[in-house]
Enzyme design. Sequence first.
Site, PDB file in Angstrom:
ATOM      1  N   CYS A  82      18.566 -54.256 -33.975  1.00 30.84           N
ATOM      2  CA  CYS A  82      18.067 -53.000 -34.528  1.00 30.84           C
ATOM      3  C   CYS A  82      18.816 -51.833 -33.868  1.00 30.84           C
ATOM      4  O   CYS A  82      19.320 -51.965 -32.754  1.00 30.84           O
ATOM      5  CB  CYS A  82      16.564 -52.861 -34.277  1.00 30.84           C
ATOM      6  SG  CYS A  82      15.593 -54.017 -35.271  1.00 30.84           S
ATOM      7  N   CYS A 164      17.666 -52.509 -39.310  1.00 32.90           N
ATOM      8  CA  CYS A 164      16.364 -52.112 -38.782  1.00 32.90           C
ATOM      9  C   CYS A 164      16.520 -51.019 -37.728  1.00 32.90           C
ATOM     10  O   CYS A 164      17.595 -50.847 -37.149  1.00 32.90           O
ATOM     11  CB  CYS A 164      15.609 -53.320 -38.225  1.00 32.90           C
ATOM     12  SG  CYS A 164      16.557 -54.355 -37.099  1.00 32.90           S
TER      13      CYS A 164
END
Length: 232
Positions: A82, A164
């Site tokens: 992420c 993400c």
Amino acid sequence: LMWPRATPPRAWNGTGSTPHFSEIVLGRCFTYTQLLRPELGHADCGQIGKAFTNAFLSKDPCHSSEQDYQLLLKLTSQTIPCHSSVFWSKSTQLAHLYTRVRQDMFTLEDTLIGYIADGLNWCGDAGSYEMNYQSCPHWRKDCINNPVSVFWDTVSKRFAENACGEVQVVLNGSVSNTFDKNSTFGRVEIHNLHPGKVSVLKAWVMHDIGGVYRPIKFLQCVKSPEDSSCRK
Ligand code: NAD
């Protein structure tokens, strides 16, 4: 066994397959998985190379589909942490200079599948087991569902779906259509970011810089953004 073909493959308006396509794919796969990102050392480059060519060989190069690339996608699945995805549009050079300095950040071309395919051309022909090195369909002049365009749409979609946290996009502020709704970023990637997973999309709108020395400083500033000479 193969019959000699009765007619030569159709002449398209786009550049033909890259010479030595299969060898380049195999070489890039080994370079990436053995040298650049040994955490992917388990990947089977032989299988990946076969899945890539099987996606388009002996098929009509104007009827390529996402489905054709599913095995290749499966074999090249990769987890990107992420906060480390970088999208780009009309800024290929700068975006890739950025991730070259910031090795913790990934454009699609810094992932295995993007690294393997970047800059290559490929197509086959429904009436042949061979690649067409003479010409391939041009995405505007011939057909949009050609093997290269469908490939980039498919892998770009997956890259966006998997992003993400805080993600970034490098845009070109020196062209008239900085955010181009018809580009892969504007047409595919932005629509496939998951609102539940992506918290922020940070857009860097970069302008051409005139001076001779400034570009170098900009690259230095990527590494040291808080340095006083980089703050104004
Ligand atoms: P862009 O407009 O700068 O185009 C990038 C490249 O893809 C250019 O060479 C362009 O000519 C070509 N291209 C664009 N649409 C095409 C199509 N439908 N068929 C064939 N070629 C096409 O930027 P973009 O379109 O927003 O694409 C960049 C974004 O999408 C990046 O975030 C990247 O993840 C992904 N992408 C990468 C590539 C690549 O060649 N590495 C190609 C397409 C998409």
